[in-house]
Design a protein around this motif. Structure first.
Motif, PDB file in Angstrom:
ATOM      1  N   GLU A 142       0.489   4.048  -2.965  1.00 30.86           N
ATOM      2  CA  GLU A 142      -0.175   5.316  -2.673  1.00 30.86           C
ATOM      3  C   GLU A 142       0.721   6.497  -3.066  1.00 30.86           C
ATOM      4  O   GLU A 142       0.270   7.461  -3.690  1.00 30.86           O
ATOM      5  CB  GLU A 142      -0.519   5.408  -1.183  1.00 30.86           C
ATOM      6  N   THR A 197      -3.025   3.064   5.858  1.00 36.52           N
ATOM      7  CA  THR A 197      -3.067   3.119   4.402  1.00 36.52           C
ATOM      8  C   THR A 197      -3.612   1.831   3.803  1.00 36.52           C
ATOM      9  O   THR A 197      -3.120   0.759   4.077  1.00 36.52           O
ATOM     10  CB  THR A 197      -1.636   3.329   3.855  1.00 36.52           C
ATOM     11  N   HIS A 238       0.767  -1.247   0.000  1.00 36.21           N
ATOM     12  CA  HIS A 238       0.000   0.000   0.000  1.00 36.21           C
ATOM     13  C   HIS A 238       0.804   1.308   0.000  1.00 36.21           C
ATOM     14  O   HIS A 238       0.479   2.215  -0.770  1.00 36.21           O
ATOM     15  CB  HIS A 238      -1.016  -0.010   1.138  1.00 36.21           C
ATOM     16  N   VAL A 282      -4.967   1.188  -0.122  1.00 33.41           N
ATOM     17  CA  VAL A 282      -5.405   1.779  -1.398  1.00 33.41           C
ATOM     18  C   VAL A 282      -6.565   1.020  -2.022  1.00 33.41           C
ATOM     19  O   VAL A 282      -7.121   1.448  -3.013  1.00 33.41           O
ATOM     20  CB  VAL A 282      -4.235   1.885  -2.417  1.00 33.41           C
ATOM     21  N   SER A 327       0.412   7.091  -6.634  1.00 31.33           N
ATOM     22  CA  SER A 327      -0.985   7.138  -7.107  1.00 31.33           C
ATOM     23  C   SER A 327      -1.277   6.069  -8.162  1.00 31.33           C
ATOM     24  O   SER A 327      -1.941   6.341  -9.175  1.00 31.33           O
ATOM     25  CB  SER A 327      -1.314   8.517  -7.690  1.00 31.33           C
TER      26      SER A 327
END
Ligand SMILES: Nc1ncnc2c1ncn2[C@@H]1O[C@H](COP(=O)(O)OP(=O)(O)OP(=O)(O)O)[C@@H](O)[C@H]1O
Ligand SMILES: [Mg+2]
Length: 264
Positions: free
Chosen positions: A59, A214, A55, A216, A62
């Motif tokens: 992240e 986190t 993750h 995603v 993106s």
């Protein structure tokens, strides 16, 4: 396929420390491997999550938004590489306990379309099951026919594989006792739901959240969203706390266990 397989997801929240980048939880991996070995399921597909391996880098670059500019390319490589490292720890531990585990890389056998599995080359995987191997897949970076690339969650893989392979049961191991009426980590009034139907889930969904750390791919909300189509097909689905000893073992054996059963 003669024996209907069981699909087991080991959450990244269990096998890694989600609060610390690239940190595996080795004692948890070792204990779970022993539980899997003891349960001796005749046909098993394992899928694991990314936790602090998948993750954070995904992240940072993106990746879940698809390909936007060339600076993300290295992020894709690094996220995939981190996932293969985590996967190796799991596969090695399984082999050490005499389980014939074989890695199956989603990035090399899945193409998504706008984030949903479009193509999956599952012939090697089916052959593995037929011969008694335990394929081990994971949430991974994948190529996407519309957006360039995406993050394929372990949860989407679990559901899709369970449906395609006509699975007998799905066991999802996370770091909480199951599905609650709210996030048990932030809501002290949250109650564990022992049993829920798809109809009842609809009324609950606005109360299920993503993840405190986190994630995603949407935390618990994303997980439930992904599991629903498999439940609709009549596949028994149970969410258990894999940080507690013997819960995964009992769920694999179909024994009574603390957790959330989701049914049609
Ligand atoms: N209603 C809810 N019931 C249970 N857990 C919830 C709920 N809402 C939010 N959560 C959170 O969801 C988390 C589990 O999802 P998360 O995606 O973080 O783990 P995971 O899927 O095991 O990890 P990974 O995605 O790396 O595989 C729990 O730790 C919990 O804090
Ligand atoms: Mg998750």
């Amino acid at each position: 396929m003669s024996v209907k397989p069981t699909v087991l997801k080991l959450g990244g929240s269990v096998i890694t420390d989600k609060g610390k980048k690239l940190t595996p939880n080795l004692p948890a991996i070792e204990r779970l491997t022993k539980e899997i070995s003891r349960a001796n399921v005749s046909s098993l597909v394992l899928v694991h999550g990314g936790g602090s391996f998948g993750h954070p880098v995904a992240e940072q670059y993106s990746l879940a938004e698809g390909y936007k500019d060339s600076s993300q390319i290295m992020g894709f490589s690094m996220t995939h590489q981190a996932m293969t490292k985590l996967n190796k720890l799991i596969v090695e531990s399984l082999i050490n306990h005499n389980i014939p585990a074989v890695e199956v890389q989603p990035s090399s056998c899945v193409v998504t379309k706008a984030g949903r599995i479009q193509i999956i080359e599952d012939r090697p995987l089916r052959k593995m099951l037929e011969m008694g191997f335990v394929p081990v897949l994971y949430g991974d970076t994948v190529f996407d026919s519309e957006t360039g690339f995406d993050i394929l969650s372990g949860d989407q893989l679990v559901s899709s594989l369970a449906i395609n392979l006509n699975a007998h049961r799905i066991v999802v191991g996370v770091d909480v006792n199951g599905l609650y009426t709210g996030d048990p980590k932030t809501d002290s009034a949250a109650r564990l739901i022992r049993h829920v139907t798809l109809e009842e889930l609809k009324k609950l969904e606005h109360r299920i959240e993503g993840s405190k750390v986190t994630d995603v791919t949407g935390g618990m909300l994303g997980k439930i969203f992904e599991l629903k189509p498999a439940v609709e097909q009549g596949i028994q689905t149970i969410i258990v706390n894999a940080t507690e000893s013997n819960r995964v073992y009992k769920a694999l054996k179909g024994e009574e266990v603390v957790g959330t059963i989701i049914e049609r």
